[in-house]
Design a protein around this motif. Structure first.
Motif, mmCIF file in Angstrom:
data_model
loop_
_atom_site.group_PDB
_atom_site.id
_atom_site.type_symbol
_atom_site.label_atom_id
_atom_site.label_comp_id
_atom_site.label_asym_id
_atom_site.label_seq_id
_atom_site.Cartn_x
_atom_site.Cartn_y
_atom_site.Cartn_z
ATOM 1 N N THR A 96 -36.279 -32.994 -49.131
ATOM 2 C CA THR A 96 -34.850 -32.715 -49.192
ATOM 3 C C THR A 96 -34.469 -31.860 -48.001
ATOM 4 O OG1 THR A 96 -34.774 -32.847 -51.596
ATOM 5 C CG2 THR A 96 -33.016 -31.621 -50.523
ATOM 6 N N MET A 97 -33.333 -32.171 -47.408
ATOM 7 C CA MET A 97 -32.891 -31.457 -46.225
ATOM 8 C C MET A 97 -31.471 -30.938 -46.440
ATOM 9 S SD MET A 97 -32.604 -32.976 -42.356
ATOM 10 C CE MET A 97 -34.184 -33.805 -42.581
ATOM 11 N N THR A 98 -31.278 -29.650 -46.196
ATOM 12 C CA THR A 98 -29.948 -29.062 -46.205
ATOM 13 C C THR A 98 -29.541 -28.811 -44.767
ATOM 14 O OG1 THR A 98 -30.320 -27.999 -48.341
ATOM 15 C CG2 THR A 98 -28.547 -27.125 -46.986
ATOM 16 N N VAL A 99 -28.340 -29.246 -44.402
ATOM 17 C CA VAL A 99 -27.874 -29.162 -43.029
ATOM 18 C C VAL A 99 -26.668 -28.239 -42.958
ATOM 19 C CG1 VAL A 99 -27.084 -30.464 -41.013
ATOM 20 C CG2 VAL A 99 -28.663 -31.526 -42.652
ATOM 21 N N LEU A 100 -26.760 -27.253 -42.083
ATOM 22 C CA LEU A 100 -25.668 -26.318 -41.821
ATOM 23 C C LEU A 100 -25.352 -26.348 -40.335
ATOM 24 C CD1 LEU A 100 -26.966 -23.265 -43.899
ATOM 25 C CD2 LEU A 100 -25.502 -25.128 -44.694
ATOM 26 N N SER A 101 -24.169 -25.889 -39.974
ATOM 27 C CA SER A 101 -23.777 -25.862 -38.565
ATOM 28 C C SER A 101 -23.611 -24.424 -38.095
ATOM 29 C CB SER A 101 -22.469 -26.630 -38.363
ATOM 30 O OG SER A 101 -21.386 -25.921 -38.945
ATOM 31 N N ALA A 102 -23.674 -24.259 -36.777
ATOM 32 C CA ALA A 102 -23.464 -22.936 -36.194
ATOM 33 C C ALA A 102 -22.051 -22.438 -36.494
ATOM 34 C CB ALA A 102 -23.693 -22.995 -34.684
ATOM 35 N N GLY A 103 -21.090 -23.366 -36.546
ATOM 36 C CA GLY A 103 -19.727 -22.976 -36.879
ATOM 37 C C GLY A 103 -19.613 -22.398 -38.274
ATOM 38 N N LEU A 104 -20.403 -22.938 -39.200
ATOM 39 C CA LEU A 104 -20.379 -22.414 -40.560
ATOM 40 C C LEU A 104 -20.965 -21.005 -40.609
ATOM 41 C CD1 LEU A 104 -19.809 -23.386 -43.580
ATOM 42 C CD2 LEU A 104 -22.280 -23.656 -43.714
ATOM 43 N N LEU A 105 -22.070 -20.799 -39.892
ATOM 44 C CA LEU A 105 -22.711 -19.488 -39.882
ATOM 45 C C LEU A 105 -21.799 -18.422 -39.278
ATOM 46 C CD1 LEU A 105 -25.190 -21.228 -40.567
ATOM 47 C CD2 LEU A 105 -26.523 -19.806 -39.015
ATOM 48 N N SER A 106 -21.010 -18.796 -38.279
ATOM 49 C CA SER A 106 -20.096 -17.824 -37.662
ATOM 50 C C SER A 106 -18.874 -17.557 -38.531
ATOM 51 C CB SER A 106 -19.654 -18.319 -36.285
ATOM 52 O OG SER A 106 -18.909 -19.526 -36.401
ATOM 53 N N LEU A 107 -18.573 -18.481 -39.439
ATOM 54 C CA LEU A 107 -17.380 -18.359 -40.269
ATOM 55 C C LEU A 107 -17.624 -17.508 -41.509
ATOM 56 C CD1 LEU A 107 -14.418 -19.388 -40.804
ATOM 57 C CD2 LEU A 107 -15.474 -21.279 -42.071
ATOM 58 N N LEU A 108 -18.836 -17.573 -42.069
ATOM 59 C CA LEU A 108 -19.119 -16.950 -43.358
ATOM 60 C C LEU A 108 -19.985 -15.713 -43.193
ATOM 61 C CD1 LEU A 108 -20.025 -20.162 -45.407
ATOM 62 C CD2 LEU A 108 -17.758 -19.144 -45.056
ATOM 63 N N ASP A 109 -19.816 -14.775 -44.139
ATOM 64 C CA ASP A 109 -20.729 -13.637 -44.156
ATOM 65 C C ASP A 109 -21.996 -14.009 -44.920
ATOM 66 O OD1 ASP A 109 -20.296 -13.390 -46.928
ATOM 67 O OD2 ASP A 109 -18.757 -11.856 -46.681
ATOM 68 N N GLU A 110 -22.907 -13.049 -45.097
ATOM 69 C CA GLU A 110 -24.217 -13.356 -45.670
ATOM 70 C C GLU A 110 -24.118 -13.884 -47.098
ATOM 71 O OE1 GLU A 110 -28.525 -11.174 -46.537
ATOM 72 O OE2 GLU A 110 -26.937 -10.126 -45.417
ATOM 73 N N ASP A 111 -23.310 -13.231 -47.946
ATOM 74 C CA ASP A 111 -23.180 -13.666 -49.335
ATOM 75 C C ASP A 111 -22.519 -15.033 -49.432
ATOM 76 O OD1 ASP A 111 -24.383 -11.389 -50.277
ATOM 77 O OD2 ASP A 111 -22.505 -10.331 -50.686
ATOM 78 N N GLU A 112 -21.509 -15.262 -48.617
ATOM 79 C CA GLU A 112 -20.826 -16.551 -48.634
ATOM 80 C C GLU A 112 -21.759 -17.659 -48.162
ATOM 81 O OE1 GLU A 112 -16.587 -14.352 -47.529
ATOM 82 O OE2 GLU A 112 -17.668 -15.572 -46.044
ATOM 83 N N LEU A 113 -22.565 -17.362 -47.164
ATOM 84 C CA LEU A 113 -23.524 -18.356 -46.685
ATOM 85 C C LEU A 113 -24.571 -18.656 -47.755
ATOM 86 C CD1 LEU A 113 -24.514 -20.143 -44.366
ATOM 87 C CD2 LEU A 113 -25.846 -18.190 -43.537
ATOM 88 N N ASP A 114 -25.027 -17.620 -48.452
ATOM 89 C CA ASP A 114 -25.984 -17.828 -49.549
ATOM 90 C C ASP A 114 -25.369 -18.715 -50.627
ATOM 91 O OD1 ASP A 114 -27.904 -16.327 -48.309
ATOM 92 O OD2 ASP A 114 -27.455 -14.481 -49.412
ATOM 93 N N ALA A 115 -24.077 -18.526 -50.886
ATOM 94 C CA ALA A 115 -23.393 -19.352 -51.883
ATOM 95 C C ALA A 115 -23.399 -20.822 -51.472
ATOM 96 C CB ALA A 115 -21.957 -18.861 -52.075
ATOM 97 N N VAL A 116 -23.140 -21.080 -50.182
ATOM 98 C CA VAL A 116 -23.139 -22.454 -49.680
ATOM 99 C C VAL A 116 -24.533 -23.064 -49.780
ATOM 100 C CG1 VAL A 116 -22.835 -23.886 -47.627
ATOM 101 C CG2 VAL A 116 -21.157 -22.124 -48.175
ATOM 102 N N ILE A 117 -25.550 -22.291 -49.406
ATOM 103 C CA ILE A 117 -26.922 -22.807 -49.440
ATOM 104 C C ILE A 117 -27.347 -23.124 -50.861
ATOM 105 C CG2 ILE A 117 -29.333 -22.204 -49.027
ATOM 106 C CD1 ILE A 117 -28.437 -20.656 -46.569
ATOM 107 N N GLU A 118 -27.038 -22.230 -51.814
ATOM 108 C CA GLU A 118 -27.385 -22.485 -53.208
ATOM 109 C C GLU A 118 -26.619 -23.686 -53.754
ATOM 110 O OE1 GLU A 118 -29.726 -21.133 -55.113
ATOM 111 O OE2 GLU A 118 -30.357 -20.089 -53.289
ATOM 112 N N HIS A 119 -25.384 -23.830 -53.338
ATOM 113 C CA HIS A 119 -24.571 -24.984 -53.742
ATOM 114 C C HIS A 119 -25.227 -26.280 -53.273
ATOM 115 C CE1 HIS A 119 -20.627 -27.114 -54.350
ATOM 116 N NE2 HIS A 119 -21.143 -27.885 -53.410
ATOM 117 N N GLU A 120 -25.655 -26.309 -52.027
ATOM 118 C CA GLU A 120 -26.273 -27.517 -51.486
ATOM 119 C C GLU A 120 -27.626 -27.795 -52.137
ATOM 120 O OE1 GLU A 120 -24.601 -29.500 -49.784
ATOM 121 O OE2 GLU A 120 -22.939 -28.127 -49.470
ATOM 122 N N ARG A 121 -28.383 -26.753 -52.404
ATOM 123 C CA ARG A 121 -29.670 -26.951 -53.073
ATOM 124 C C ARG A 121 -29.478 -27.540 -54.466
ATOM 125 N NH1 ARG A 121 -32.668 -21.260 -51.337
ATOM 126 N NH2 ARG A 121 -33.309 -21.936 -49.252
#
Length: 316
Positions: free
Chosen positions: A159-184
């Protein structure tokens, strides 16, 4: 079997029109997306079974009083001099329709699965070429793209989760964790399989407005299921901010993709619905049990109408 055929036809009609419309307008599914997803699957399966059953029972009516005996009599008639026996053109037409409809549904399912797997493999190869592994996030790849992108590519073994550099610059750490858990959650719960089935149903019946409605509603429900998974480790405020930021980050953002099925990186209205439901109380256990019982009943009704009379006669 004419009465059984009429009953199945009426049941199929109800599941094809008023029931999905009422379900899509109901408010409770946002409070219990997993339960609502079970009900949508039951509606689709029972509707298809009823449509096929109505055609079969009508077509086999001249051969016996029930589906089992009629099917046996129909099969044995080909061993004699009159293969179609007492069947009239209208019965032959109904049987042909059942075979064509069943074959059409099955073929579209196979084609959808093959195409989805082919697209997933091609997409995974491209991602591996154009991305780099994200540190401290196993199975996650980073695309050097200014647009905020997040999606998963689930597979049978990897399984592969794909994120972009634009997403990382847009979100803070907790928000990014939320996106990663959502995708998982999309990957571990194999939402791609559920979406694939409804995508095949939509492809099989493109003229059927309910198929398109069901496909869209199920797409929103799996997003909510993934949100609920993320809420186990991330607070609702961070999740809501992540959904809002990604959904309003601009039209350049590509849609959210799950194994070749575009479900939307959430159109703004879907994102609003996902955020508002975070404040709603979950559906109590009693109503959930009622919905699950209704889903089981939807599958049971056509099954009993089709098989119970014949099996009873065989036992007797």
């Amino acid at each position: 079997m004419i009465s059984t055929s009429l009953a199945l036809a009426a049941f199929a009609l109800a599941l094809a029109w008023p029931v999905p419309i009422l379900l899509s307008h109901a408010k409770w599914p946002t409070r219990a997306p997993a339960t609502a997803l079970v009900l949508w699957q039951a509606v689709a399966l029972a509707g298809g079974l009823s449509m096929l059953g109505a055609l079969l029972t009508f077509g086999l009516a001249p051969f016996g009083p029930d589906l089992v005996s009629g099917g046996i009599s129909f099969a044995t008639s080909f061993l004699g001099d009159q293969p179609w026996g007492p069947a009239r053109p209208v019965h032959i037409l109904a049987l042909s329709g059942a075979v064509l409809l069943g074959g059409h549904l099955l073929l579209n399912l196979v084609v959808t699965i093959v195409r989805a797997e082919r697209d997933r493999r091609r997409h995974a190869q491209l991602v591996l070429l154009l991305s780099t592994p994200l540190p401290d996030a196993p199975g996650t790849r980073l695309l050097d793209n200014p647009a905020p992108v997040a999606y998963c590519l689930p597979g049978a073994f990897t399984t592969m989760t794909v994120l972009s550099a634009g997403l990382l610059s847009l979100l803070d750490e907790d928000e990014l964790d939320a996106v990663i858990e959502h995708e998982r959650a999309h990957a571990t719960q194999r939402h791609d399989i559920v979406l694939m089935l409804f995508r095949a149903w939509k492809a099989s019946l493109p003229w059927f407005p309910i198929a398109d409605r069901a496909h869209r509603e199920v797409g929103v429900l799996v997003e909510m299921l993934a949100d609920d998974h993320a809420r186990r480790s991330i607070d609702d405020r961070s999740l809501a901010r992540a959904v809002a930021l990604v959904s309003t980050s601009g039209s350049a953002a590509p849609p959210h993709r799950i194994q070749g099925t575009w479900t939307g990186a959430a159109p703004v209205e879907d994102a609003r619905q996902r955020i508002l439901r975070l404040e709603a109380t979950p559906l109590p256990a009693g109503p959930k049990a009622t919905v699950i019982s209704a889903a089981a009943a939807l599958i049971t009704v056509p099954t009993v109408l089709l098989l119970a009379p014949g099996l009873t006669n065989l036992i007797d």
